[in-house]
Design a protein around this motif. Structure first.
Motif, PDB file in Angstrom:
ATOM      1  N   PHE A   1      60.470  -9.820  97.370  1.00 58.72           N
ATOM      2  CA  PHE A   1      60.882  -8.526  97.338  1.00 58.72           C
ATOM      3  C   PHE A   1      60.817  -8.027  98.688  1.00 58.72           C
ATOM      4  CE2 PHE A   1      59.460  -3.984  97.411  1.00 58.72           C
ATOM      5  CZ  PHE A   1      60.728  -3.450  96.905  1.00 58.72           C
ATOM      6  N   THR A   2      61.981  -7.244  99.273  1.00 57.86           N
ATOM      7  CA  THR A   2      61.792  -6.790 100.435  1.00 57.86           C
ATOM      8  C   THR A   2      62.098  -5.264 100.433  1.00 57.86           C
ATOM      9  OG1 THR A   2      62.195  -8.564 101.711  1.00 57.86           O
ATOM     10  CG2 THR A   2      62.581  -6.550 102.902  1.00 57.86           C
ATOM     11  N   SER A   3      61.390  -4.147 100.708  1.00 54.02           N
ATOM     12  CA  SER A   3      61.480  -3.052 100.722  1.00 54.02           C
ATOM     13  C   SER A   3      62.367  -2.529 101.968  1.00 54.02           C
ATOM     14  CB  SER A   3      60.249  -1.896 100.585  1.00 54.02           C
ATOM     15  OG  SER A   3      60.540  -0.714 100.795  1.00 54.02           O
ATOM     16  N   ILE A   4      63.376  -1.914 101.884  1.00 54.57           N
ATOM     17  CA  ILE A   4      64.362  -1.478 102.836  1.00 54.57           C
ATOM     18  C   ILE A   4      63.382  -0.352 103.732  1.00 54.57           C
ATOM     19  CG2 ILE A   4      65.653   0.298 101.968  1.00 54.57           C
ATOM     20  CD1 ILE A   4      67.981  -0.747 103.409  1.00 54.57           C
ATOM     21  N   ALA A   5      62.562   0.332 103.231  1.00 51.85           N
ATOM     22  CA  ALA A   5      62.103   1.590 103.735  1.00 51.85           C
ATOM     23  C   ALA A   5      60.815   0.771 104.773  1.00 51.85           C
ATOM     24  CB  ALA A   5      61.178   2.101 102.825  1.00 51.85           C
ATOM     25  N   THR A   6      60.096  -0.419 104.484  1.00 50.21           N
ATOM     26  CA  THR A   6      59.200  -1.132 105.194  1.00 50.21           C
ATOM     27  C   THR A   6      59.783  -1.798 106.236  1.00 50.21           C
ATOM     28  OG1 THR A   6      57.873  -1.052 103.353  1.00 50.21           O
ATOM     29  CG2 THR A   6      57.291  -2.520 105.167  1.00 50.21           C
ATOM     30  N   ALA A   7      60.934  -2.386 105.887  1.00 48.22           N
ATOM     31  CA  ALA A   7      61.619  -3.310 106.821  1.00 48.22           C
ATOM     32  C   ALA A   7      62.584  -3.009 107.912  1.00 48.22           C
ATOM     33  CB  ALA A   7      62.672  -4.278 106.023  1.00 48.22           C
ATOM     34  N   VAL A   8      62.772  -1.599 107.703  1.00 49.37           N
ATOM     35  CA  VAL A   8      63.577  -0.906 108.940  1.00 49.37           C
ATOM     36  C   VAL A   8      63.145   0.403 109.197  1.00 49.37           C
ATOM     37  CG1 VAL A   8      66.044   0.005 109.445  1.00 49.37           C
ATOM     38  CG2 VAL A   8      65.723  -2.070 107.781  1.00 49.37           C
ATOM     39  N   PRO A   9      61.770   0.488 109.940  1.00 46.78           N
ATOM     40  CA  PRO A   9      61.425   1.600 109.912  1.00 46.78           C
ATOM     41  C   PRO A   9      62.303   2.772 111.085  1.00 46.78           C
ATOM     42  CG  PRO A   9      60.524  -0.166 111.585  1.00 46.78           C
ATOM     43  CD  PRO A   9      61.041  -0.574 110.544  1.00 46.78           C
ATOM     44  N   GLU A  10      63.162   2.228 111.836  1.00 44.50           N
ATOM     45  CA  GLU A  10      64.227   2.879 112.386  1.00 44.50           C
ATOM     46  C   GLU A  10      64.950   4.050 111.348  1.00 44.50           C
ATOM     47  OE1 GLU A  10      65.461  -1.328 113.593  1.00 44.50           O
ATOM     48  OE2 GLU A  10      64.034  -0.611 112.266  1.00 44.50           O
ATOM     49  N   LEU A  11      64.972   3.966 110.110  1.00 46.35           N
ATOM     50  CA  LEU A  11      65.301   4.722 109.062  1.00 46.35           C
ATOM     51  C   LEU A  11      64.701   6.199 109.142  1.00 46.35           C
ATOM     52  CD1 LEU A  11      66.120   2.684 106.135  1.00 46.35           C
ATOM     53  CD2 LEU A  11      67.699   3.783 107.428  1.00 46.35           C
ATOM     54  N   GLY A  12      63.214   6.070 109.531  1.00 45.39           N
ATOM     55  CA  GLY A  12      62.598   7.346 109.751  1.00 45.39           C
ATOM     56  C   GLY A  12      62.264   7.958 108.661  1.00 45.39           C
ATOM     57  N   ASP A  13      62.458   9.403 108.653  1.00 36.68           N
ATOM     58  CA  ASP A  13      62.061  10.153 107.519  1.00 36.68           C
ATOM     59  C   ASP A  13      63.587  10.474 106.544  1.00 36.68           C
ATOM     60  OD1 ASP A  13      63.830  12.027 109.008  1.00 36.68           O
ATOM     61  OD2 ASP A  13      62.386  13.589 108.788  1.00 36.68           O
ATOM     62  N   LYS A  14      64.654   9.337 106.767  1.00 38.93           N
ATOM     63  CA  LYS A  14      65.800   9.559 106.065  1.00 38.93           C
ATOM     64  C   LYS A  14      65.997   8.512 104.894  1.00 38.93           C
ATOM     65  CE  LYS A  14      69.551  11.157 107.937  1.00 38.93           C
ATOM     66  NZ  LYS A  14      70.935  11.671 108.739  1.00 38.93           N
ATOM     67  N   VAL A  15      64.806   8.237 104.292  1.00 38.53           N
ATOM     68  CA  VAL A  15      64.899   7.219 103.305  1.00 38.53           C
ATOM     69  C   VAL A  15      63.984   7.737 101.898  1.00 38.53           C
ATOM     70  CG1 VAL A  15      62.738   5.958 104.145  1.00 38.53           C
ATOM     71  CG2 VAL A  15      64.203   4.863 102.556  1.00 38.53           C
ATOM     72  N   VAL A  16      64.624   7.347 100.774  1.00 41.08           N
ATOM     73  CA  VAL A  16      63.882   8.106  99.520  1.00 41.08           C
ATOM     74  C   VAL A  16      63.690   6.660  98.439  1.00 41.08           C
ATOM     75  CG1 VAL A  16      64.170   9.395  97.409  1.00 41.08           C
ATOM     76  CG2 VAL A  16      64.835  10.372  99.796  1.00 41.08           C
ATOM     77  N   ILE A  17      62.713   6.505  97.971  1.00 39.75           N
ATOM     78  CA  ILE A  17      62.147   5.487  97.546  1.00 39.75           C
ATOM     79  C   ILE A  17      62.270   5.711  95.979  1.00 39.75           C
ATOM     80  CG2 ILE A  17      60.559   3.507  96.480  1.00 39.75           C
ATOM     81  CD1 ILE A  17      59.534   3.766  99.681  1.00 39.75           C
ATOM     82  N   LEU A  18      62.806   5.298  94.854  1.00 41.04           N
ATOM     83  CA  LEU A  18      62.867   5.534  93.659  1.00 41.04           C
ATOM     84  C   LEU A  18      62.062   4.393  92.836  1.00 41.04           C
ATOM     85  CD1 LEU A  18      66.278   6.497  93.180  1.00 41.04           C
ATOM     86  CD2 LEU A  18      64.634   7.957  93.948  1.00 41.04           C
ATOM     87  N   ASN A  19      61.369   4.684  91.990  1.00 41.52           N
ATOM     88  CA  ASN A  19      60.552   3.684  91.319  1.00 41.52           C
ATOM     89  C   ASN A  19      60.008   4.231  89.806  1.00 41.52           C
ATOM     90  OD1 ASN A  19      59.071   1.275  90.649  1.00 41.52           O
ATOM     91  ND2 ASN A  19      58.678   0.835  92.784  1.00 41.52           N
ATOM     92  N   GLY A  20      59.006   3.482  89.338  1.00 43.59           N
ATOM     93  CA  GLY A  20      58.593   3.804  87.884  1.00 43.59           C
ATOM     94  C   GLY A  20      57.861   2.669  86.998  1.00 43.59           C
ATOM     95  N   VAL A  21      57.256   2.969  85.888  1.00 43.95           N
ATOM     96  CA  VAL A  21      56.311   2.000  85.619  1.00 43.95           C
ATOM     97  C   VAL A  21      57.099   1.270  84.368  1.00 43.95           C
ATOM     98  CG1 VAL A  21      54.131   3.322  85.872  1.00 43.95           C
ATOM     99  CG2 VAL A  21      55.483   3.895  83.984  1.00 43.95           C
ATOM    100  N   ALA A  22      58.170   1.584  83.995  1.00 43.18           N
ATOM    101  CA  ALA A  22      58.978   1.336  82.641  1.00 43.18           C
ATOM    102  C   ALA A  22      58.929  -0.410  82.884  1.00 43.18           C
ATOM    103  CB  ALA A  22      60.487   1.755  82.908  1.00 43.18           C
ATOM    104  N   LYS A  23      59.577  -0.819  83.858  1.00 42.27           N
ATOM    105  CA  LYS A  23      59.904  -2.405  83.856  1.00 42.27           C
ATOM    106  C   LYS A  23      58.611  -3.344  84.384  1.00 42.27           C
ATOM    107  CE  LYS A  23      63.950  -0.824  83.552  1.00 42.27           C
ATOM    108  NZ  LYS A  23      64.846  -0.861  82.128  1.00 42.27           N
ATOM    109  N   THR A  24      57.841  -2.785  84.874  1.00 44.14           N
ATOM    110  CA  THR A  24      56.692  -3.765  85.453  1.00 44.14           C
ATOM    111  C   THR A  24      55.446  -3.711  84.391  1.00 44.14           C
ATOM    112  OG1 THR A  24      56.732  -3.176  87.743  1.00 44.14           O
ATOM    113  CG2 THR A  24      54.772  -4.023  87.167  1.00 44.14           C
TER     114      THR A  24
END
Length: 405
Positions: A219-242
């Motif tokens: 699994f690769t998080s785009i937020a981590t892989a591309v620091p150039e995105l800066g503060d224009k990234v929002v991560i969505l997640n939850g406990v449902a599936k895991t």
């Protein structure tokens, strides 16, 4: 002329197709019909006992009987930030976390907070049913970019480039994917993220299936892989599936502090705080080990291989092997227009919606048609159900679809 009773905005919303299929399957089961449901993306495992125990203990404490901060319990927000760094390497402060009533509210809050009327969102297709509806509710315009089975349902930068306009504000990015189970490689994630950054776009990334990948695929998080995105990234997640917690309704969004503050203001008027008891259960989940999901993955992997082999054994079905989540996305275009025998005479379905309805009526197997996720011609099946049910359901499909002329 009398005014419409329901607003145009709400009238335009389509019912959740996945929930509708699941509800119909459950209703038929309750009526005594032997329906096999491949509809809902819901693990068939119980929530781990230590998580349930945390909820029981919380329910006995009067402080959790009261209102709590609309944005989430401080200890849970802190734990979510720590869990995110642990699992994806993305560093965020607790002030950048908003705890929501399931992942769907995180999706809605995000688009409602970021979009103005007419703003466009690039939506890689096939997509989860809620995304375009949430975008439209927020006044935005979903722009579908379709990737078919020949490219493993993964969009390319060239496709994205062709879809971008001066109204494009957000790229939606989902890996592992619902509905296809496809996973972008680290190289693909980096390339797409760098493209989005070069265009000045926001990236909204749904990472709820982050722990469900197979065959050694990372699994690769785009937020981590591309620091150039800066503060224009929002991560969505939850406990449902895991953690097999679909019914507990705890999700979250992580983003820039100003966006999270604005989304929290929205939630303070819409729902206020998430129920405190599930929040404490979620705290136990995200703070605890990943043993439960590791055990579930063994079963999911076994079922994944079985359902792919079973579907590909049907003449006219092409089912790529998914690398993540717990879905297969079968290409059934070759089955459309063929003749299927029924008690009321032969039937020729011309769309995957008609084919799915025919399958439910004739052999009592519930699947979700491609129309729920994009173009017609496909069926999504969740393999998050018991092994016996999976084998029975696939056998029924093989028998019925094999009779097509």
């Amino acid at each position: 002329m009398s005014a419409a009773r329901v607003s145009q905005r709400i009238s335009a919303i389509a019912e959740s197709a996945t929930l509708a299929v699941d509800a119909k399957a459950k209703a038929l089961k309750a009526a005594g019909r032997p329906v096999i449901g491949f509809g809902a993306g819901e693990p068939d495992f119980p929530t781990p006992g230590y998580i349930v125990q945390a909820a029981i203990e919380a329910a006995s404490q009067p402080k959790y009987h009261r209102y709590s901060p609309a944005g989430g319990l401080p200890e849970l927000k802190k734990a979510i930030a720590e869990k995110t760094f642990r699992d994806s390497g993305y560093r965020a402060d607790a002030s950048q976390v908003l705890v929501t009533n399931g992942g769907k509210q995180a999706v809605y809050n995000t688009f409602a907070t970021l979009l103005d009327p007419g703003d466009e969102v690039i939506v890689p297709t096939p997509f989860w049913t809620t995304y375009p509806e949430a975008i439209r509710l927020a006044g935005g315009v979903p722009v579908e970019v379709f990737a078919g089975p020949e490219q493993d349902y993964l969009v390319t930068v060239e496709q994205l480039e062709a879809a971008v306009t001066d109204r494009t504000k957000i790229l939606l990015f989902v890996s592992p994917s619902n509905p296809t189970g496809s996973v972008y490689s680290p190289e693909q994630v980096a390339e797409i993220g760098q493209w989005a950054a070069s265009k000045g776009l926001w990236v909204v990334t749904d990472e709820i299936y982050e722990h469900l990948t197979y065959d050694g695929v990372p699994f690769t998080s785009i937020a981590t892989a591309v620091p150039e995105l800066g503060d224009k990234v929002v991560i969505l997640n939850g406990v449902a599936k895991t953690y097999a917690m679909t019914g507990w309704r705890v999700g979250w969004m992580i983003g820039p502090a100003d966006v999270i503050k604005a989304a929290t203001n929205l939630q303070s008027h819409a729902t206020s705080n998430v129920s405190n008891i599930p929040q404490m259960a979620a705290l136990a989940a995200v703070s605890g080990p990943l043993t439960a999901v590791d055990e579930m993955k063994v079963a999911f992997d076994r079922r994944r291989k079985a359902i792919v082999a079973g579907l590909n054994a049907i003449d006219g079905v092409e089912c790529p092997t998914p690398k993540g989540a717990f879905y297969v996305y079968a290409d059934v275009r070759a089955l459309l227009g063929k003749e299927y025998p029924t008690a009321n005479g032969p039937v020729r379905p011309s769309t995957s919606a008609e084919l799915a309805a025919l399958i439910l009526d004739e052999v009592e197997v519930a699947v979700v048609p491609g129309e729920a996720f994009g173009p017609s011609g496909y069926l999504r099946l969740s393999y998050a159900l018991g092994d016996d049910d999976l084998a029975t359901g696939v056998a029924r499909l093989q028998d019925f679809l094999g009779k097509a002329n």
